[in-house]
Scaffold this motif. Structure first.
Motif, PDB file in Angstrom:
ATOM      1  N   LYS A   4     -14.951 -41.956  38.958  1.00 53.88           N
ATOM      2  CA  LYS A   4     -13.551 -42.735  39.211  1.00 53.88           C
ATOM      3  C   LYS A   4     -12.648 -41.942  39.563  1.00 53.88           C
ATOM      4  O   LYS A   4     -11.547 -42.103  40.229  1.00 53.88           O
ATOM      5  CB  LYS A   4     -13.242 -43.354  37.727  1.00 53.88           C
ATOM      6  N   TYR A   5     -12.652 -40.610  39.109  1.00 50.77           N
ATOM      7  CA  TYR A   5     -11.423 -39.440  39.466  1.00 50.77           C
ATOM      8  C   TYR A   5     -12.224 -38.241  39.802  1.00 50.77           C
ATOM      9  O   TYR A   5     -12.187 -37.267  39.518  1.00 50.77           O
ATOM     10  CB  TYR A   5     -10.617 -39.058  38.194  1.00 50.77           C
ATOM     11  N   ARG A  41      -5.132 -46.201  34.909  1.00 51.55           N
ATOM     12  CA  ARG A  41      -5.352 -45.632  36.258  1.00 51.55           C
ATOM     13  C   ARG A  41      -4.380 -44.580  36.178  1.00 51.55           C
ATOM     14  O   ARG A  41      -3.067 -44.547  36.100  1.00 51.55           O
ATOM     15  CB  ARG A  41      -4.796 -46.598  37.347  1.00 51.55           C
ATOM     16  N   GLU A  82      -8.498 -49.251  29.733  1.00 54.55           N
ATOM     17  CA  GLU A  82      -8.401 -49.106  31.192  1.00 54.55           C
ATOM     18  C   GLU A  82      -7.050 -48.551  31.556  1.00 54.55           C
ATOM     19  O   GLU A  82      -5.882 -49.532  31.329  1.00 54.55           O
ATOM     20  CB  GLU A  82      -8.926 -50.348  32.162  1.00 54.55           C
ATOM     21  N   THR A 137      -2.437 -41.411  37.882  1.00 57.06           N
ATOM     22  CA  THR A 137      -2.086 -41.006  39.241  1.00 57.06           C
ATOM     23  C   THR A 137      -1.613 -39.563  39.339  1.00 57.06           C
ATOM     24  O   THR A 137      -1.253 -39.245  40.401  1.00 57.06           O
ATOM     25  CB  THR A 137      -0.665 -41.891  39.560  1.00 57.06           C
TER      26      THR A 137
END
Length: 117
Positions: A94-95, A20, A18, A22
């Protein structure tokens, strides 16, 4: 670009972790790793091409009501590729913006022979 996919998977230890993202620069190797199946890439390429043709058709004919076919063409074929061939969940969930940018970049790289179809 296939080398980038392999390098990314090696860097991640071959596991799904996982993370994230940016920025798009960091996201794109992940995006490519989620598109290592050639049939999935072909379905993405087909869907993006069809989506662009729908856009051009609506633009030149003035039939703007046809624009709603764009996401159906683009996402429909891509999701078939992910769910049935790649066996993963599309990054779009998610993105959404990075995923759209990744699709267009991968499309260009397939079109120019940088990524095999």
């Amino acid at each position: 670009e296939i080398k980038k996919i392999q390098e990314f998977k090696t860097k991640m230890g071959g596991e799904k972790k996982e993370v994230r993202y940016t920025n798009f620069k960091d996201f794109y190797p992940f995006y490519l790793s989620e598109h290592s199946n050639m049939i999935n890439r072909k379905l993405h390429f087909f869907g993006t091409t069809l989506m662009m043709l729908v856009f051009l058709y609506a633009l030149f004919t003035g039939e703007y009501s046809k624009l709603w076919y764009m996401p159906l063409c683009g996402y429909g074929s891509a999701w078939i590729g992910h769910f049935f061939f790649e066996k993963n969940k599309p990054a779009t969930f998610k993105y959404p913006f990075y995923s759209l940018a990744g699709d267009f970049r991968m499309y260009w790289e397939c079109l120019t022979g940088q990524i095999p179809l």
